[in-house]
Design an enzyme around this catalytic site. Sequence first.
Site, mmCIF file in Angstrom:
data_model
loop_
_atom_site.group_PDB
_atom_site.id
_atom_site.type_symbol
_atom_site.label_atom_id
_atom_site.label_comp_id
_atom_site.label_asym_id
_atom_site.label_seq_id
_atom_site.Cartn_x
_atom_site.Cartn_y
_atom_site.Cartn_z
ATOM 1 N N LYS A 196 -11.563 36.799 60.406
ATOM 2 C CA LYS A 196 -10.298 37.471 60.776
ATOM 3 C C LYS A 196 -10.300 38.783 60.004
ATOM 4 O O LYS A 196 -10.261 38.805 58.784
ATOM 5 C CB LYS A 196 -9.109 36.596 60.374
ATOM 6 C CG LYS A 196 -7.850 36.830 61.181
ATOM 7 C CD LYS A 196 -7.205 38.197 61.036
ATOM 8 C CE LYS A 196 -6.316 38.284 59.823
ATOM 9 N NZ LYS A 196 -5.802 39.674 59.632
ATOM 10 N N GLU A 270 -11.172 35.452 46.416
ATOM 11 C CA GLU A 270 -11.418 36.648 45.611
ATOM 12 C C GLU A 270 -10.125 37.443 45.670
ATOM 13 O O GLU A 270 -9.779 38.002 46.711
ATOM 14 C CB GLU A 270 -12.568 37.474 46.193
ATOM 15 C CG GLU A 270 -13.901 36.760 46.217
ATOM 16 C CD GLU A 270 -14.451 36.461 44.834
ATOM 17 O OE1 GLU A 270 -13.947 37.019 43.830
ATOM 18 O OE2 GLU A 270 -15.389 35.659 44.749
ATOM 19 N N CYS A 305 -10.431 46.038 43.566
ATOM 20 C CA CYS A 305 -9.904 45.042 42.627
ATOM 21 C C CYS A 305 -10.646 45.097 41.298
ATOM 22 O O CYS A 305 -10.131 44.652 40.286
ATOM 23 C CB CYS A 305 -9.910 43.655 43.228
ATOM 24 S SG CYS A 305 -11.262 43.324 44.316
ATOM 25 N N GLU A 407 -1.297 45.152 39.651
ATOM 26 C CA GLU A 407 -2.387 45.836 40.338
ATOM 27 C C GLU A 407 -1.772 46.909 41.243
ATOM 28 O O GLU A 407 -0.983 46.603 42.137
ATOM 29 C CB GLU A 407 -3.182 44.828 41.173
ATOM 30 C CG GLU A 407 -4.403 45.448 41.798
ATOM 31 C CD GLU A 407 -5.253 44.434 42.559
ATOM 32 O OE1 GLU A 407 -4.674 43.586 43.258
ATOM 33 O OE2 GLU A 407 -6.487 44.509 42.447
HETATM 34 P P1 ADP Z 1 -3.966 43.397 51.082
HETATM 35 O O1 ADP Z 1 -2.844 43.514 50.115
HETATM 36 O O2 ADP Z 1 -5.286 43.822 50.582
HETATM 37 O O3 ADP Z 1 -3.623 43.900 52.466
HETATM 38 P P2 ADP Z 1 -3.457 40.733 51.948
HETATM 39 O O4 ADP Z 1 -3.603 39.552 51.062
HETATM 40 O O5 ADP Z 1 -2.095 41.109 52.389
HETATM 41 O O6 ADP Z 1 -4.219 41.877 51.178
HETATM 42 O O7 ADP Z 1 -4.359 40.575 53.245
HETATM 43 C C1 ADP Z 1 -5.709 40.185 53.188
HETATM 44 C C2 ADP Z 1 -6.042 39.471 54.476
HETATM 45 O O8 ADP Z 1 -5.250 38.288 54.575
HETATM 46 C C3 ADP Z 1 -5.739 40.286 55.738
HETATM 47 O O9 ADP Z 1 -6.765 40.059 56.687
HETATM 48 C C4 ADP Z 1 -4.436 39.677 56.214
HETATM 49 O O10 ADP Z 1 -4.208 39.815 57.591
HETATM 50 C C5 ADP Z 1 -4.635 38.223 55.841
HETATM 51 N N1 ADP Z 1 -3.389 37.439 55.738
HETATM 52 C C6 ADP Z 1 -2.154 37.888 55.437
HETATM 53 N N2 ADP Z 1 -1.258 36.872 55.464
HETATM 54 C C7 ADP Z 1 -1.946 35.739 55.786
HETATM 55 C C8 ADP Z 1 -1.603 34.356 55.958
HETATM 56 N N3 ADP Z 1 -0.366 33.930 55.805
HETATM 57 N N4 ADP Z 1 -2.591 33.491 56.261
HETATM 58 C C9 ADP Z 1 -3.862 33.901 56.407
HETATM 59 N N5 ADP Z 1 -4.249 35.187 56.270
HETATM 60 C C10 ADP Z 1 -3.314 36.108 55.966
#
Ligand code: ADP
Length: 505
Positions: A196, A270, A305, A407
């Site tokens: 994804k 990670e 990170c 962060e």
């Molecule tokens: P960042 O702050 O780097 O955008 P996120 O943790 O928000 O990091 O997102 C990292 C990945 O996790 C993205 O691909 C995002 O779409 C996905 N993501 C966000 N919410 C969920 C969820 N509830 N379940 C699974 N994947 C998610």
Amino acid sequence: MPDSVPSQAVPQDPTLDQAALARALSGRHFIGGAFVPARSGRSFAVVNPATGLEIGAAAEGDAADVDAAVTNAAAAQKDWAKLPARKRGALVAACAAVIRAHVEELARLIAFETGKALRTESRVEANTVADILEFFGGLGSELKGESVPFAPGVLSVTVREPLGVVGAIIPWNVPLLLMALKIAPALVAGNAVVVKSAEEAPLTVLRICELMNRVLPAGVFNILSGFGPECGAPLVAHKLVRKVTFTGSVEVGRIVAKAAAEKIIPVTLELGGKSPMLVFADCDFEKTVTGAVTSMRFTRQGQSCTAASRIYVERPIFDRFVDALAARVDAMVMGDPLDEKTDIGTIISPEQFDKVSGFIAEGLATEGAVGRACAAMPEDAGLRKGLFIRPYIFTHLPADSRLVRQEIFGPVTCVFPFDDAETALAEANDSEYGLAASLWTNNLKRGLELAHRLEAGLVQINQNLVVQANLSYGGVKSSGLGKEASLESMLEHFMHKKTIMVNYS
Ligand code: ADP
């Protein structure tokens, strides 16, 4: 099989026309060896952060798309796992050759999509994908088990087996590299993968998936774009997904880990970092300043990170070090990510822009704190709407400032003086994170002693390299669970060990 979208619009040969490529890749997932639209027919805009212009669209995946991808992957995995491991490795290594032939194309597309400068970041990242595929491609014959002494007349052995379908969720900051770290070991180990992608960077990874599918059997590597809750969550929850590997925020990492716990499946996380750098007065000064400039990852706008975001400098060299650092960052060129002269590109999205700007405003408003803005804003009129932020070096911040504790994921570093190593160590360890750290000193005895006491998954003395294939990478504390990038990561996180016993007495 899903209905496939006619793929003739997507160029077969490498292309340097990133705008046309972005349009051609728009509105598709890659499932079962073919481009397919979202079942809902929906898509969302992909915007170039350097210009603010829409460059394409990404298919908006949901549970139905997840089910199609995972079902295809599960079917394909059965035959994939039956291939000799070295054959799987050879195919993954052959993917590396295809990626190498497209490095320039991929570098331009990721720069276009994410605002990361071509010379300092995007080209390096595209090359690293090929490195990672080559590294894991060579490890097919290392998927070994053990023989276990048990009893006379009993042969007891362990064999390693793949887990099945792996769900991989990736972020936008280094999406190509982070995807490669997940798919390469997962595939060589005999799993099929459904990725994804991140909302902000869905196109280049889709191209990589299509390129690798020219070599791999259909269905073993699939990719979906979509939003976290609508597409990422159903992927984690899907009953045929037997392992989740995630890179992203601590907050979402917790959600993913809880969902994985519901199914009792393994998860690798990670997550974030607030990585410290300890600089002693006896360091090689110029080498350390250069090391700090690299470590701060300002060429990636601090969107890393492992970025050194807290630098502790022994007091006798503190002022000189901060001045040298500021002068070096000042000389960096901020501008069009696709221009070879550019060192620093843009922040990924308006949301991140506001978040990082908020941190900087808070730092500047903190009583007694000093924030130095470095590097000039670009003057090009075409970049007026670009998400550029001048890098900041802060000093005199209180230790409990949000800038020091959280962060930022932007071009901001906080520098502090210290008088003794114990205090510096305590301050460095006083963080919820524990991803990476570096120490700069010519007293290697002291360096090694402190390296053992730093709470981090990766500690480097007198260097601060980014992720390299063959070095286990992964944090402690809230920075995550498990390791990536190494043989160990493949064996421990993408396979399980089965014990087989034969009684021949
Ligand atoms: P960042 O702050 O780097 O955008 P996120 O943790 O928000 O990091 O997102 C990292 C990945 O996790 C993205 O691909 C995002 O779409 C996905 N993501 C966000 N919410 C969920 C969820 N509830 N379940 C699974 N994947 C998610």
